[in-house]
Scaffold this motif. Structure first.
Motif, PDB file in Angstrom:
ATOM      1  N   VAL A 429     -62.179  75.248 -54.676  1.00 45.70           N
ATOM      2  CA  VAL A 429     -61.889  76.539 -55.282  1.00 45.70           C
ATOM      3  C   VAL A 429     -62.364  77.670 -54.390  1.00 45.70           C
ATOM      4  CG1 VAL A 429     -62.317  78.032 -57.270  1.00 45.70           C
ATOM      5  CG2 VAL A 429     -62.016  75.565 -57.604  1.00 45.70           C
ATOM      6  N   LYS A 430     -63.576  77.586 -53.939  1.00 44.95           N
ATOM      7  CA  LYS A 430     -64.136  78.654 -53.109  1.00 44.95           C
ATOM      8  C   LYS A 430     -65.400  78.155 -52.427  1.00 44.95           C
ATOM      9  CE  LYS A 430     -63.844  82.816 -54.480  1.00 44.95           C
ATOM     10  NZ  LYS A 430     -63.966  84.116 -55.208  1.00 44.95           N
ATOM     11  N   SER A 431     -65.641  78.672 -51.226  1.00 46.69           N
ATOM     12  CA  SER A 431     -66.891  78.422 -50.525  1.00 46.69           C
ATOM     13  C   SER A 431     -67.636  79.745 -50.383  1.00 46.69           C
ATOM     14  CB  SER A 431     -66.641  77.805 -49.145  1.00 46.69           C
ATOM     15  OG  SER A 431     -66.212  76.456 -49.264  1.00 46.69           O
ATOM     16  N   LEU A 432     -68.896  79.744 -50.791  1.00 48.67           N
ATOM     17  CA  LEU A 432     -69.711  80.952 -50.780  1.00 48.67           C
ATOM     18  C   LEU A 432     -70.733  80.865 -49.660  1.00 48.67           C
ATOM     19  CD1 LEU A 432     -70.448  81.047 -54.618  1.00 48.67           C
ATOM     20  CD2 LEU A 432     -68.559  82.176 -53.421  1.00 48.67           C
ATOM     21  N   ARG A 433     -70.880  81.968 -48.926  1.00 54.72           N
ATOM     22  CA  ARG A 433     -71.923  82.059 -47.899  1.00 54.72           C
ATOM     23  C   ARG A 433     -72.980  83.026 -48.409  1.00 54.72           C
ATOM     24  NH1 ARG A 433     -71.725  80.064 -42.893  1.00 54.72           N
ATOM     25  NH2 ARG A 433     -69.823  78.988 -42.194  1.00 54.72           N
ATOM     26  N   LEU A 434     -73.977  82.456 -49.057  1.00 56.39           N
ATOM     27  CA  LEU A 434     -75.029  83.267 -49.664  1.00 56.39           C
ATOM     28  C   LEU A 434     -76.335  83.210 -48.879  1.00 56.39           C
ATOM     29  CD1 LEU A 434     -74.471  82.105 -53.371  1.00 56.39           C
ATOM     30  CD2 LEU A 434     -73.508  84.138 -52.241  1.00 56.39           C
ATOM     31  N   HIS A 435     -76.417  82.330 -47.883  1.00 56.65           N
ATOM     32  CA  HIS A 435     -77.677  82.099 -47.180  1.00 56.65           C
ATOM     33  C   HIS A 435     -77.450  82.001 -45.673  1.00 56.65           C
ATOM     34  CE1 HIS A 435     -79.737  81.311 -50.989  1.00 56.65           C
ATOM     35  NE2 HIS A 435     -78.677  80.590 -51.337  1.00 56.65           N
ATOM     36  N   GLY A 436     -78.568  82.063 -44.959  1.00 55.78           N
ATOM     37  CA  GLY A 436     -78.523  81.955 -43.503  1.00 55.78           C
ATOM     38  C   GLY A 436     -79.002  80.620 -42.985  1.00 55.78           C
TER      39      GLY A 436
END
Length: 587
Positions: A429-436
Motif C-alpha cells: 500500500v505504501k512505504s513510509l520513510r520516518l527514520h534515518g
C-alpha cells in the motif's frame, strides 16, 4: 446463599432487638436503588428475598459503606458474583471511585497509576489483572529466591569440598613422597651394607685369613663392580615397591569405580547432572507449597536460537516460534509433551520456512505472518494446517511486525515502515520513510502507527490523515514496544524502560525507569494491570505497571532472552539456548 448471608450479617443489629442504626446521608451521595431495579414484574434474582432488606439489610447501609465492604472482596467476585446477587449490587462493579481506591491499595500510596490518561481507563480489568499477577508471581518470587539461596549454599558446599579434596591430595602427595624417600634410603642402606660385606669378603680369603693387599687396578675393578651392584640392587628394590603400590592403587580405583557406578545407577542421581560428590553432599529440601504457576519447556524442536515467540488462539492455546534455523514451528500447548509440535511451516518444495533467520512474528485471526533476514514476509493459514497463503518481498531484512485487522505493517533494515494489504494481488500500500536508520520496533492501532528506530527516535504516523504527526528523540534506541489504552511502554538498548502517553495523536515521554536490566530489553508486554519485560542479560521480570514499576518476580535464564509473548495470563519466553518456556496458571 451468598446473598442471604450478606443480608443476614448486615441486619444483625435489628435482630438483636435494638433500634437500627440510622446514618445521616444526603440523597445525592446515595444512588436511587429503586430506580436501578427493572420495571414491571421483577424477578426473584433482581430483588432481595427479605421484605425488610431495604430497612435492615445490606442495602440499607450508606452506599459508601457498601462499596467499602465490596473493596475487600476479590475483583473477580465483584465482577462476576455480585451481579448475580441482585441488580443493586451489580452497580458496585460500575463505581469508578471504588476501583480507583482498590488500585491505590494494590500499587501503593506513593506510586503513580495509571501512567497515561485516566479518562476511559479500564479500572476493573486493571485491578483484576493486578490481583491475579500478585497472587501468581509474588509466590513464585519467594520460590525463586529460596531456590537461588539453596543453590548458592550448595555451590559453597561444593567449593569447600573441592578445596578440602585439593588439600587432601597435597597431603597425600607429601606423604607419598616422604614414603618413597624412606624406601629409597632403606634400599641405599641395604645395598651399602652389602657393599661393605663385599669389600670385606674381597679382602678376606676363603679360609678367613687376611689376604695381601691388591694393586690399584684390582681395587678399581672391584669398585666398578660394586657401583654397578649398588645401582642394580637399588633399582630392583624401588621397582618392587612401585609394583606393589600400583597393584594397591588399582584395587582401590576399581572399588571406587564400582561404588561410583552403583551410585550413578541409583535413580536419585540419574536426574542430577552434577558430580557424584555434589549429589552426596545435598541435604534433603523441605517440601514447598505447590506454586500457583507451572513451567513447561517445549520439546527441543529448533537447532539454533529462538528469536521470536507468539501466543495465539485467544487463550494461549497455540504457540508459534521463529528461529535462526530458518524455521517457524507451531505448538499445541494443551497437548501432551510428546505431541505438542503441530507443524513446521514451509511452502511446497521448500526445506525450511524462510531462507534466512526468522526474526519476527505477528498474527491476525487465523493468519500468521513471519518476517526474516531473507527480506520476505510470509503468510500462513492456521485453519488450513499452516498452509502458505502469500509471499511478500520486502526488499530488506524484516525486523518487526504489527498485524492489524486491515493492514500488515513491517519495519525493515532499510529505514522503512511498509503497509501491506494481504488480501490484494499487489499487497504493498505504501512505504513510509520516518527514520534515518533501521526500524527496530512497531506498535499500532486503527488510528496511529508508532515506530522506534536505531536513530534514537520514536515517530507517530496518522493513518487516517496520511501524515506524520510528531517525533520524539531519545538518548538511546528502542528495541521493543507495547501500546494499549493510550499508554506506550518500550525497552531500549541500555536496559531502561520508557513510558509515553499517547493522546490525540501526540506522543509524550512521561518517564524512564531502571528496573534492573543490564543489557538490551528484547521484549515487553503491557496491559492495564501487568507489565512483563525480558532482556539479553538472561532475566525475565514481572511488574505492576505503575510509576515506578513494582517488580514482583525476576526469573533467571541460562542464556540471553530474545523475546516474550503474553496472552490470557500465560507467558511464553524465547531464549538463545534453543529453548522456549511456557509459564501458565496451574490447573
Amino acid at each position: 446463599m451468598f446473598r442471604e448471608k450478606m443480608m443476614s450479617e448486615a441486619g444483625t443489629d435489628g435482630e438483636k432487638g435494638g433500634p437500627p442504626v440510622k446514618t445521616q446521608i444526603s440523597e445525592a451521595s446515595r444512588p436511587d436503588l429503586h430506580g436501578l431495579l427493572p420495571g414491571g414484574n421483577a424477578s426473584s434474582a433482581d430483588v432481595s428475598p427479605s421484605p425488610a432488606a431495604e430497612t435492615s439489610g445490606l442495602l440499607s447501609l450508606p452506599w459508601e459503606m457498601v462499596t467499602h465492604i465490596a473493596s475487600h472482596l476479590p475483583a473477580q467476585c465483584v465482577i462476576t458474583v455480585l451481579p448475580k446477587v441482585c441488580h443493586a449490587l451489580s452497580n458496585v462493579g460500575k463505581d469508578s471511585t471504588a476501583w480507583q481506591i482498590r488500585a491505590r491499595r494494590l500499587v501503593g500510596s506513593h506510586a503513580g497509576f495509571p501512567m497515561g490518561p485516566r479518562e476511559e481507563f479500564d479500572w476493573p480489568t486493571a485491578c483484576l489483572e493486578m490481583e491475579q499477577l500478585i497472587t501468581c508471581w509474588r509466590g513464585q518470587a519467594h520460590l525463586v529466591a529460596r531456590q537461588t539461596q539453596e543453590d548458592d549454599e550448595e555451590q559453597d558446599r561444593v567449593r569447600q569440598q573441592q578445596r578440602a579434596a585439593q588439600d587432601g591430595e597435597a597431603v597425600a602427595e607429601g606423604q607419598e613422597a616422604e614414603r618413597e624417600g624412606v624406601v629409597e634410603e632403606e634400599a641405599v642402606h641395604a645395598v651399602a651394607y652389602s657393599v661393605d660385606e663385599g669389600m670385606e669378603g674381597a679382602l678376606e680369603g676363603e679360609d678367613g685369613e687376611l689376604q695381601p693387599a691388591v694393586d690399584g687396578n684390582q681395587l678399581a675393578r672391584h669398585g666398578e663392580e660394586l657401583e654397578e651392584r649398588l645401582d642394580d640392587d637399588a633399582g630392583a628394590v624401588m621397582e618392587e615397591e612401585r609394583d606393589h603400590r600400583v597393584v594397591f592403587d588399582d584395587d582401590e580405583q576399581q572399588d571406587g569405580s564400582l561404588n561410583q557406578q552403583e551410585e550413578l545407577e541409583d535413580p536419585r542421581y540419574l536426574a542430577n547432572e552434577r558430580h557424584v560428590e555434589m549429589a552426596q553432599s545435598q541435604t534433603p529440601r523441605s517440601p514447598s507449597p505447590p506454586p500457583a504457576l507451572e513451567c513447561i519447556t517445549l520439546p527441543s524442536g529448533h537447532i539454533a536460537q529462538v528469536n521470536s515467540v507468539l501466543l495465539m488462539g485467544g487463550e494461549g492455546a497455540v504457540c508459534a516460534t521463529g528461529s535462526r534455523d530458518w524455521n517457524v514451528k507451531l505448538w499445541d500447548l494443551q497437548a501432551d509433551s510428546d505431541s505438542m509440535l503441530l507443524h513446521t511451516l514451509g511452502g511446497q518444495g521448500h526445506f525450511s520456512t524462510h531462507l534466512g533467520w526468522v526474526w519476527c512474528l505477528a498474527a491476525q485471526g487465523p493468519l500468521l505472518a513471519s518476517g526474516g533476514f531473507d527480506s520476505t514476509l510470509r503468510l500462513w493459514d492456521l485453519q488450513a494446517g499452516g498452509a502458505e497463503r502469500g509471499l511478500i518481498r520486502a526488499g530488506a531484512a524484516v525486523l518487526c511486525l504489527s498485524y492489524q485487522t486491515d493492514v500488515l505493517l513491517a519495519g525493515t533494515f532499510d529505514k522503512k515502515v511498509s503497509m501491506y494489504d494481504t488480501r490484494a494481488a499487489e499487497p504493498l500500500v505504501k512505504s513510509l520513510r520516518l527514520h534515518g536508520n533501521a526500524v527496530m520496533c512497531l506498535a499500532a492501532d486503527d488510528k496511529y502507527i508508532i515506530s522506534g528506530s536505531k536513530d534514537c527516535t520514536v515517530a507517530v504516523y496518522d493513518r487516517r490523515a496520511d501524515k506524520g504527526l510528531n517525533k520524539v528523540r531519545l538518548g538511546s534506541y528502542l528495541l521493543s514496544m507495547s501500546y494499549s489504552d493510550k499508554e506506550v511502554w518500550a525497552g531500549d538498548n541500555r536496559g531502561m524502560l520508557h513510558s509515553f502517553s499517547m493522546q490525540a495523536g501526540v506522543l509524550k515521554l512521561l518517564s524512564q525507569f531502571d528496573v534492573g536490566h543490564t543489557a538490551l530489553v528484547t521484549g515487553i508486554h503491557r496491559s492495564p494491570g501487568s507489565l512483563y519485560t525480558c532482556s539479553s542479560d538472561r532475566t525475565i521480570k514481572v511488574h505492576i505497571p505503575c510509576a515506578p514499576p513494582r517488580t514482583l518476580c525476576t526469573l533467571r535464564h541460562q542464556a540471553g532472552v530474545n523475546g516474550l509473548s503474553v496472552e490470557a495470563g500465560i507467558l511464553a519466553v524465547a531464549s538463545g539456548d534453543m529453548c522456549v518456556e511456557i509459564w501458565r496458571p496451574r490447573k
